[in-house]
Design a protein around this motif. Sequence first.
Motif, mmCIF file in Angstrom:
data_model
loop_
_atom_site.group_PDB
_atom_site.id
_atom_site.type_symbol
_atom_site.label_atom_id
_atom_site.label_comp_id
_atom_site.label_asym_id
_atom_site.label_seq_id
_atom_site.Cartn_x
_atom_site.Cartn_y
_atom_site.Cartn_z
ATOM 1 N N ASP A 24 0.804 -1.216 0.113
ATOM 2 C CA ASP A 24 -0.080 0.084 -0.082
ATOM 3 C C ASP A 24 0.777 1.294 -0.063
ATOM 4 O OD1 ASP A 24 -2.297 -1.785 0.142
ATOM 5 O OD2 ASP A 24 -1.909 -1.710 2.376
ATOM 6 N N LEU A 25 2.279 1.182 -0.031
ATOM 7 C CA LEU A 25 3.051 2.325 0.051
ATOM 8 C C LEU A 25 2.866 3.138 -1.489
ATOM 9 C CD1 LEU A 25 6.567 0.993 1.170
ATOM 10 C CD2 LEU A 25 4.836 2.193 2.481
ATOM 11 N N ASP A 26 2.899 4.449 -1.240
ATOM 12 C CA ASP A 26 2.828 5.312 -2.410
ATOM 13 C C ASP A 26 4.220 5.263 -3.271
ATOM 14 O OD1 ASP A 26 4.663 7.575 -1.584
ATOM 15 O OD2 ASP A 26 3.201 7.565 0.062
ATOM 16 N N ALA A 27 4.170 5.958 -4.168
ATOM 17 C CA ALA A 27 5.191 5.616 -5.230
ATOM 18 C C ALA A 27 6.527 6.085 -4.611
ATOM 19 C CB ALA A 27 5.045 6.208 -6.446
ATOM 20 N N ALA A 28 6.568 7.201 -3.993
ATOM 21 C CA ALA A 28 7.928 7.759 -3.397
ATOM 22 C C ALA A 28 8.203 7.004 -2.604
ATOM 23 C CB ALA A 28 7.560 9.385 -2.940
ATOM 24 N N SER A 29 7.481 6.519 -1.432
ATOM 25 C CA SER A 29 7.887 5.759 -0.088
ATOM 26 C C SER A 29 8.466 4.354 -0.697
ATOM 27 C CB SER A 29 6.785 5.641 0.598
ATOM 28 O OG SER A 29 6.281 6.466 1.032
ATOM 29 N N LEU A 30 7.821 3.636 -1.768
ATOM 30 C CA LEU A 30 8.152 2.529 -2.332
ATOM 31 C C LEU A 30 9.673 2.585 -2.952
ATOM 32 C CD1 LEU A 30 7.411 -0.546 -2.759
ATOM 33 C CD2 LEU A 30 6.403 0.397 -4.963
ATOM 34 N N ARG A 31 9.818 3.777 -3.732
ATOM 35 C CA ARG A 31 10.878 3.945 -4.162
ATOM 36 C C ARG A 31 12.243 4.306 -3.251
ATOM 37 N NH1 ARG A 31 8.793 6.914 -8.339
ATOM 38 N NH2 ARG A 31 9.120 8.874 -7.358
ATOM 39 N N ALA A 32 11.760 4.963 -2.246
ATOM 40 C CA ALA A 32 12.705 5.198 -1.133
ATOM 41 C C ALA A 32 13.250 4.026 -0.466
ATOM 42 C CB ALA A 32 12.243 5.973 -0.125
ATOM 43 N N LEU A 33 12.456 2.980 -0.125
ATOM 44 C CA LEU A 33 12.387 1.730 0.439
ATOM 45 C C LEU A 33 13.275 0.867 -0.464
ATOM 46 C CD1 LEU A 33 11.902 -0.328 2.721
ATOM 47 C CD2 LEU A 33 9.972 -0.993 1.649
ATOM 48 N N ARG A 39 21.127 -0.072 -1.633
ATOM 49 C CA ARG A 39 22.356 0.419 -1.141
ATOM 50 C C ARG A 39 23.003 -0.640 -0.009
ATOM 51 N NH1 ARG A 39 23.441 5.648 -2.464
ATOM 52 N NH2 ARG A 39 21.399 6.177 -2.613
ATOM 53 N N THR A 40 22.024 -0.942 0.864
ATOM 54 C CA THR A 40 22.363 -2.112 1.631
ATOM 55 C C THR A 40 22.880 -3.109 1.159
ATOM 56 O OG1 THR A 40 20.882 -1.178 3.024
ATOM 57 C CG2 THR A 40 21.918 -2.814 3.890
ATOM 58 N N LEU A 41 22.086 -3.560 0.229
ATOM 59 C CA LEU A 41 22.719 -5.095 -0.408
ATOM 60 C C LEU A 41 23.933 -4.812 -1.259
ATOM 61 C CD1 LEU A 41 21.688 -7.765 -2.101
ATOM 62 C CD2 LEU A 41 21.241 -6.333 -4.170
ATOM 63 N N LEU A 42 24.336 -3.705 -1.913
ATOM 64 C CA LEU A 42 25.335 -3.393 -2.491
ATOM 65 C C LEU A 42 26.533 -3.440 -1.776
ATOM 66 C CD1 LEU A 42 24.555 -1.039 -5.481
ATOM 67 C CD2 LEU A 42 24.730 -3.503 -5.428
ATOM 68 N N VAL A 43 26.497 -2.697 -0.494
ATOM 69 C CA VAL A 43 27.442 -2.736 0.731
ATOM 70 C C VAL A 43 27.782 -4.179 1.275
ATOM 71 C CG1 VAL A 43 27.940 -1.961 3.040
ATOM 72 C CG2 VAL A 43 26.972 -0.498 1.297
ATOM 73 N N LEU A 60 32.696 0.935 -8.135
ATOM 74 C CA LEU A 60 32.062 1.333 -6.860
ATOM 75 C C LEU A 60 32.799 0.715 -5.831
ATOM 76 C CD1 LEU A 60 28.269 0.474 -8.168
ATOM 77 C CD2 LEU A 60 29.529 2.586 -7.801
ATOM 78 N N SER A 61 33.825 0.109 -5.556
ATOM 79 C CA SER A 61 34.432 -0.251 -4.609
ATOM 80 C C SER A 61 35.338 0.614 -3.776
ATOM 81 C CB SER A 61 35.591 -1.444 -5.015
ATOM 82 O OG SER A 61 36.268 -0.815 -5.827
ATOM 83 N N ARG A 62 35.561 1.953 -4.207
ATOM 84 C CA ARG A 62 36.232 2.790 -3.263
ATOM 85 C C ARG A 62 35.247 3.069 -2.224
ATOM 86 N NH1 ARG A 62 34.649 7.624 -4.836
ATOM 87 N NH2 ARG A 62 33.462 7.684 -6.579
ATOM 88 N N PRO A 63 35.974 3.629 -0.909
ATOM 89 C CA PRO A 63 35.196 3.923 0.076
ATOM 90 C C PRO A 63 34.221 5.138 -0.244
ATOM 91 C CG PRO A 63 37.545 3.684 0.692
ATOM 92 C CD PRO A 63 37.509 3.467 -0.815
ATOM 93 N N GLU A 68 27.646 8.145 -2.423
ATOM 94 C CA GLU A 68 27.618 9.350 -3.446
ATOM 95 C C GLU A 68 26.899 8.885 -4.743
ATOM 96 O OE1 GLU A 68 31.676 9.699 -4.268
ATOM 97 O OE2 GLU A 68 32.113 9.880 -2.165
ATOM 98 N N VAL A 69 26.745 7.690 -5.165
ATOM 99 C CA VAL A 69 26.255 7.292 -6.384
ATOM 100 C C VAL A 69 24.487 7.457 -6.307
ATOM 101 C CG1 VAL A 69 28.073 6.036 -7.400
ATOM 102 C CG2 VAL A 69 26.308 5.039 -6.060
ATOM 103 N N GLU A 70 24.072 7.856 -7.552
ATOM 104 C CA GLU A 70 22.433 7.737 -7.355
ATOM 105 C C GLU A 70 21.946 6.562 -7.837
ATOM 106 O OE1 GLU A 70 18.881 9.735 -9.971
ATOM 107 O OE2 GLU A 70 20.856 10.617 -10.493
ATOM 108 N N LEU A 71 21.345 5.716 -6.991
ATOM 109 C CA LEU A 71 20.774 4.564 -7.201
ATOM 110 C C LEU A 71 19.307 4.736 -7.663
ATOM 111 C CD1 LEU A 71 22.319 2.198 -4.431
ATOM 112 C CD2 LEU A 71 22.867 2.186 -6.897
ATOM 113 N N PRO A 72 18.660 3.626 -8.184
ATOM 114 C CA PRO A 72 19.235 2.597 -8.887
ATOM 115 C C PRO A 72 20.029 2.679 -10.215
ATOM 116 C CG PRO A 72 17.018 2.720 -9.339
ATOM 117 C CD PRO A 72 17.146 3.804 -8.692
#
Length: 442
Positions: A24-33, A39-43, A60-63, A68-72
């Motif tokens: 039931d999330l709206d589009a913006a909240s779903l995108r944020a989630l 981001r957590t997955l990639l770390v 994308l491996s440098r600290p 900084e990058v824009e996901l997705p």
Amino acid sequence: MISRHAALAYWLARDSRATAHALDLDAASLRALSTQRLRTLLVDAQRSPLNAARMRDAGLSRPGALREVELPLALQTFAPVSKQELRSAGSAALRDGRISASWFSSRSSGSSGEPFRVYYNARAWAMLKYLVKMRARRAMGMRLLDRVAILDAIEPGDEGHSLLERAGRLRRISVFRPPAEIAAMLAAYAPVEIYALPSALLEVARACDADAPRVRAQRIFTSGELLTGTARQAIAAAFGGTLSDIYGTSETKEIAWECTAGSRHVNADVVHVEILGDDGACAPAGVEGEIVVTVLVNRAMPLIRYRTGDRGSLLTTRCECGRASPLLGVVSGREADVLELSDGSTLSPYLLTMALEPITGLAQYQLVQVERDLVRVSVVAERGRDGAALEREIVAALRRALPAGVRVETALVDRLTHGARAKVRVVQPLPRSGARELATAR
Ligand SMILES: [Zn+2]
């Protein structure tokens, strides 16, 4: 150490509400989630040697790079990965490079028949295997105590053993039984819901049309095969109730589910879907390409830009049901189902199934490319349909869809050939030439 089943029970309870609520999330909240999960997955994925190397290749491996990058968007710098590549990577695809006793796993077989195993940490298993499926079924009207029948690729001897089956809540029926026998078992059990491959349901429907007992259900869930428009109509007519097609793979679990308004909603809180064109770049909305999936919640064996081998499109339209999740267009079949013709051109299986859709009295069919310029169609006619006339119509329709010079042969059969796990491959091309294989393996 607590058992993995205790961990599973814990995560089922802990994530149940939030997972249900994500619908039931709206589009913006779903995108944020989904962005936060990505981001957590990639770390975390850098703990698997294979993905650490992919991160380096993607720059994308440098600290701090991931902050900084824009996901997705930045995901597009990752080269997609195939089942074959993951299989060859072996334990390098796993977190910390080894299997943990606390993980769950599921096994699938590729078109090559070689088994492939994907591992899931308990929380991912709880979400992907149970919570995401359950919320979609609930949204379709299913209730907890409904009687469910599953036509499954199990031997008859393996029926009835699971806990839910013994409790009478679930009935698993072997698809290897004759269709009339399956119909009789279904009629006796009288399920509220039936889960099955479309081809299995069509065979049962034909048996009911003959002299097997009638089977009705309130809800039908199909998955695992291309569901054509004719098959959808025939199944709905035979069993009554609503039909919902589910799209997923054994590696990613459910990717999209069909709501009552008929749209396929992507489970965007747990999977990120991209469509890649023939050039490997992301295809615009509405354009068909290969479906590539990133599973956002699995830490055990991160699937990042995983090539499903299926073809489909993403839509920008919103569903009238009001849910904000992105919509998947028609899933037109396997990447491997694209026909390569003698003049070097390729043909989407969708065009062939579309050409055959308007023909009445065609219960089921299977189209096999026998030679570069010869396709053979196995035809199952509905009862009372003139077989010879049906064959003539099929030949005429395919002549219009195929380039001149491609010959069409037809054969009337009682039953189609089933492949691995009883699946019917509706369109089956010749094996690819080396050049095309390389182009798609990029
Ligand atoms: Zn909807």
